[in-house]
Design a protein around this motif. Structure first.
Motif, PDB file in Angstrom:
ATOM      1  N   SER A  70      -8.280   3.994  25.031  1.00 20.25           N
ATOM      2  CA  SER A  70      -7.112   4.869  24.850  1.00 20.25           C
ATOM      3  C   SER A  70      -5.985   4.131  24.135  1.00 20.25           C
ATOM      4  N   LYS A  71      -5.789   2.860  24.508  1.00 19.15           N
ATOM      5  CA  LYS A  71      -4.758   2.063  23.848  1.00 19.15           C
ATOM      6  C   LYS A  71      -5.116   1.810  22.385  1.00 19.15           C
ATOM      7  N   LEU A  72      -6.404   1.575  22.115  1.00 16.46           N
ATOM      8  CA  LEU A  72      -6.857   1.351  20.739  1.00 16.46           C
ATOM      9  C   LEU A  72      -6.639   2.591  19.884  1.00 16.46           C
ATOM     10  N   CYS A  73      -6.949   3.761  20.422  1.00 15.77           N
ATOM     11  CA  CYS A  73      -6.726   5.014  19.686  1.00 15.77           C
ATOM     12  C   CYS A  73      -5.244   5.205  19.369  1.00 15.77           C
ATOM     13  N   ASN A  74      -4.404   4.836  20.308  1.00 17.10           N
ATOM     14  CA  ASN A  74      -2.962   4.963  20.101  1.00 17.10           C
ATOM     15  C   ASN A  74      -2.483   4.024  18.993  1.00 17.10           C
ATOM     16  N   VAL A  75      -3.025   2.794  18.978  1.00 16.72           N
ATOM     17  CA  VAL A  75      -2.648   1.833  17.936  1.00 16.72           C
ATOM     18  C   VAL A  75      -3.090   2.340  16.564  1.00 16.72           C
ATOM     19  N   ILE A  76      -4.323   2.842  16.463  1.00 16.84           N
ATOM     20  CA  ILE A  76      -4.837   3.327  15.182  1.00 16.84           C
ATOM     21  C   ILE A  76      -4.050   4.559  14.714  1.00 16.84           C
ATOM     22  N   GLU A  77      -3.712   5.429  15.663  1.00 11.52           N
ATOM     23  CA  GLU A  77      -2.976   6.645  15.319  1.00 11.52           C
ATOM     24  C   GLU A  77      -1.606   6.333  14.738  1.00 11.52           C
ATOM     25  N   ASN A  78      -0.942   5.302  15.265  1.00  9.67           N
ATOM     26  CA  ASN A  78       0.413   4.956  14.824  1.00  9.67           C
ATOM     27  C   ASN A  78       0.434   3.889  13.745  1.00  9.67           C
ATOM     28  N   ALA A  79      -0.715   3.495  13.248  1.00  6.29           N
ATOM     29  CA  ALA A  79      -0.788   2.436  12.233  1.00  6.29           C
ATOM     30  C   ALA A  79      -1.014   3.042  10.856  1.00  6.29           C
ATOM     31  N   GLY A  80      -0.667   2.280   9.856  1.00  9.13           N
ATOM     32  CA  GLY A  80      -0.934   2.654   8.474  1.00  9.13           C
ATOM     33  C   GLY A  80      -1.899   1.671   7.836  1.00  9.13           C
ATOM     34  N   THR A  81      -2.266   1.940   6.597  1.00 11.55           N
ATOM     35  CA  THR A  81      -3.189   1.074   5.863  1.00 11.55           C
ATOM     36  C   THR A  81      -2.430   0.294   4.802  1.00 11.55           C
ATOM     37  N   CYS A  82      -2.717  -0.988   4.721  1.00  8.13           N
ATOM     38  CA  CYS A  82      -2.078  -1.842   3.714  1.00  8.13           C
ATOM     39  C   CYS A  82      -2.445  -1.344   2.315  1.00  8.13           C
ATOM     40  N   THR A  83      -1.450  -1.138   1.476  1.00 10.21           N
ATOM     41  CA  THR A  83      -1.693  -0.640   0.127  1.00 10.21           C
ATOM     42  C   THR A  83      -2.167  -1.728  -0.826  1.00 10.21           C
ATOM     43  N   GLY A  84      -2.075  -2.986  -0.396  1.00  2.83           N
ATOM     44  CA  GLY A  84      -2.458  -4.080  -1.284  1.00  2.83           C
ATOM     45  C   GLY A  84      -1.465  -4.219  -2.424  1.00  2.83           C
ATOM     46  N   ASN A  85      -1.931  -4.706  -3.568  1.00  2.00           N
ATOM     47  CA  ASN A  85      -1.081  -4.895  -4.747  1.00  2.00           C
ATOM     48  C   ASN A  85      -1.625  -4.026  -5.877  1.00  2.00           C
ATOM     49  N   GLN A  86      -1.092  -2.808  -5.961  1.00  2.00           N
ATOM     50  CA  GLN A  86      -1.569  -1.837  -6.942  1.00  2.00           C
ATOM     51  C   GLN A  86      -0.892  -1.966  -8.299  1.00  2.00           C
ATOM     52  N   ASP A  87       0.133  -2.797  -8.400  1.00  2.00           N
ATOM     53  CA  ASP A  87       0.943  -2.862  -9.611  1.00  2.00           C
ATOM     54  C   ASP A  87       0.521  -3.986 -10.553  1.00  2.00           C
ATOM     55  N   PHE A  88      -0.786  -4.312 -10.560  1.00  2.00           N
ATOM     56  CA  PHE A  88      -1.287  -5.318 -11.495  1.00  2.00           C
ATOM     57  C   PHE A  88      -2.506  -4.779 -12.266  1.00  2.00           C
ATOM     58  N   PRO A  89      -2.408  -3.583 -12.859  1.00  2.00           N
ATOM     59  CA  PRO A  89      -3.573  -3.042 -13.592  1.00  2.00           C
ATOM     60  C   PRO A  89      -3.901  -3.844 -14.843  1.00  2.00           C
ATOM     61  N   ASP A  90      -2.881  -4.496 -15.455  1.00  2.00           N
ATOM     62  CA  ASP A  90      -3.142  -5.287 -16.653  1.00  2.00           C
ATOM     63  C   ASP A  90      -3.992  -6.513 -16.340  1.00  2.00           C
ATOM     64  N   VAL A  91      -3.806  -7.089 -15.134  1.00  2.00           N
ATOM     65  CA  VAL A  91      -4.617  -8.231 -14.734  1.00  2.00           C
ATOM     66  C   VAL A  91      -6.069  -7.796 -14.525  1.00  2.00           C
ATOM     67  N   VAL A  92      -6.261  -6.625 -13.908  1.00  2.00           N
ATOM     68  CA  VAL A  92      -7.612  -6.099 -13.696  1.00  2.00           C
ATOM     69  C   VAL A  92      -8.281  -5.824 -15.037  1.00  2.00           C
ATOM     70  N   GLU A  93      -7.517  -5.267 -15.998  1.00  2.00           N
ATOM     71  CA  GLU A  93      -8.071  -4.953 -17.311  1.00  2.00           C
ATOM     72  C   GLU A  93      -8.531  -6.211 -18.036  1.00  2.00           C
ATOM     73  N   LYS A  94      -7.791  -7.288 -17.882  1.00  2.00           N
ATOM     74  CA  LYS A  94      -8.163  -8.556 -18.519  1.00  2.00           C
ATOM     75  C   LYS A  94      -9.444  -9.140 -17.916  1.00  2.00           C
TER      76      LYS A  94
END
Length: 342
Positions: free
Chosen positions: A179-203
């Motif tokens: 029950s505590k685990l479900c509560n933690v997951i419900e109130n948690a978000g997902t790390c977005t990482g670093n999405q602002d480096f598309p030029d590095v990925v393209e290279k």
């Protein structure tokens, strides 16, 4: 039922009736006396015979070991064990004629109040999923197995740790921890990482546009979410946080990679590097460089041709003047020679 026999299968710490497993030797509480004192501030040497159970369940053992692992690294963690009191005069287990075992259906019913969506594909495991805000994709997938062990997949990556946002849940779950685990997951978000480096990925793409996996030594590219994550990304963050502390800390590596690509002459390749080892972007840069060099060579060739032509014309004119002068001199000298001969 004899009270001492009734206490044997009960865990001294959590009070669950799973201290004795079939085919395994039970864990004596005295063996873990020191770690129990350090983690829970309980001295089992003062336990009263016939009042306190003699054994500890495997779930609590794993939680104690996990707490000691963090403690040895000087990381402050709370040992997630709810210690049950055994000071009551009446035993609630002795008068029970039939013990009803906990099933996965009980876990499913315990998750009714959470926003996790349950599914029950078979008798050996139970799945719970959490959708993204737009409801089109699965952001978190929680699986509880028949032996009450569990696994968590966040953004397509299986979490290796059982500690979530400061809470340590151990390798096995009871209903309270679930029950505590479900509560933690419900109130948690997902790390977005670093999405602002598309030029590095393209290279980093391959010669035919292959999607890269490793961006730097410690960063990987998640193509499903179009983001770059550190290999030690915490994946789960609080709702008010966009990026985990690990991805935030190592953004400088990606920025340095971008600056290296943008700086002139920094990413020049060796002339003898085979094309098969080059990415698509590198091949395009190499092609543009070769075309530029070809234009320069053609221009230099035209300049050299003009210089050779000019030089040849000048030498021809000079030679013509010399021949003309020589012819004039010969015309003047021939009469004198003839007169002297007479």
């Amino acid at each position: 039922m004899d009270h001492s026999i009734c206490l044997e299968p009960i865990c001294r710490l959590c009070g669950c009736k799973r201290a004795i497993r079939e085919g395994f030797r039970p864990y004596l509480k005295e063996k873990y006396e020191n770690i129990i004192i350090s983690a829970l501030k309980i001295n089992v040497t003062f336990d009263v015979l016939g009042v306190h159970p003699p054994y500890i369940c495997q779930c609590c053992i794993l939680k104690l070991k996990r707490w000691r692992k963090f403690s040895n690294r000087n990381i402050k963690k709370i040992c997630n064990i709810h210690v049950v009191s055994f000071q009551d005069t009446e035993c609630k287990f002795c008068n029970v004629t039939e013990v009803v075992p906990v099933t996965l259906e009980d876990f499913k019913n315990a998750a009714v109040n959470s926003h996790l969506i349950p599914s029950f594909p078979n008798e050996d495991e139970l799945h719970f999923i959490k959708l993204t805000k737009d409801g089109n994709n699965i952001s978190i997938n929680l699986t509880v197995f028949k032996d009450f062990s569990w696994a968590l997949i966040v953004a397509g990556i299986t979490m290796q740790t059982k500690s979530l946002l400061g809470e340590d849940f151990g390798d096995f779950l009871n209903l309270q921890d679930f029950s505590k685990l479900c509560n933690v997951i419900e109130n948690a978000g997902t790390c977005t990482g670093n999405q602002d480096f598309p030029d590095v990925v393209e290279k980093k793409k391959g010669p035919d546009g292959q999607i890269p996996i490793n961006i730097t030594k410690n960063d990987i590219y998640c193509h499903l979410h179009c983001t770059i994550r550190h290999k030690k990304c915490e994946l789960l963050v609080s709702k008010d946080t966009k990026r985990c502390r690990v991805c935030k800390m190592f953004r400088s590596d990606l920025a340095a990679k971008r600056n290296a690509y943008r700086a002139p002459g920094r990413d020049q390749l060796k002339p003898k590097t085979p094309n098969i080892h080059l990415s698509r972007a590198q091949l395009e840069d190499k092609l543009a460089t070769l075309k530029g060099e070809c234009r320069q060579l053609k221009q230099r060739n035209r300049c050299l041709q003009d210089k050779v032509t000019t030089y040849a014309n000048e030498r021809a004119k000079l030679l013509a003047k010399l021949l003309a002068a020589e012819s004039t001199v010969m015309d003047d000298v021939e009469p004198e020679i003839e007169s002297n001969s007479i």
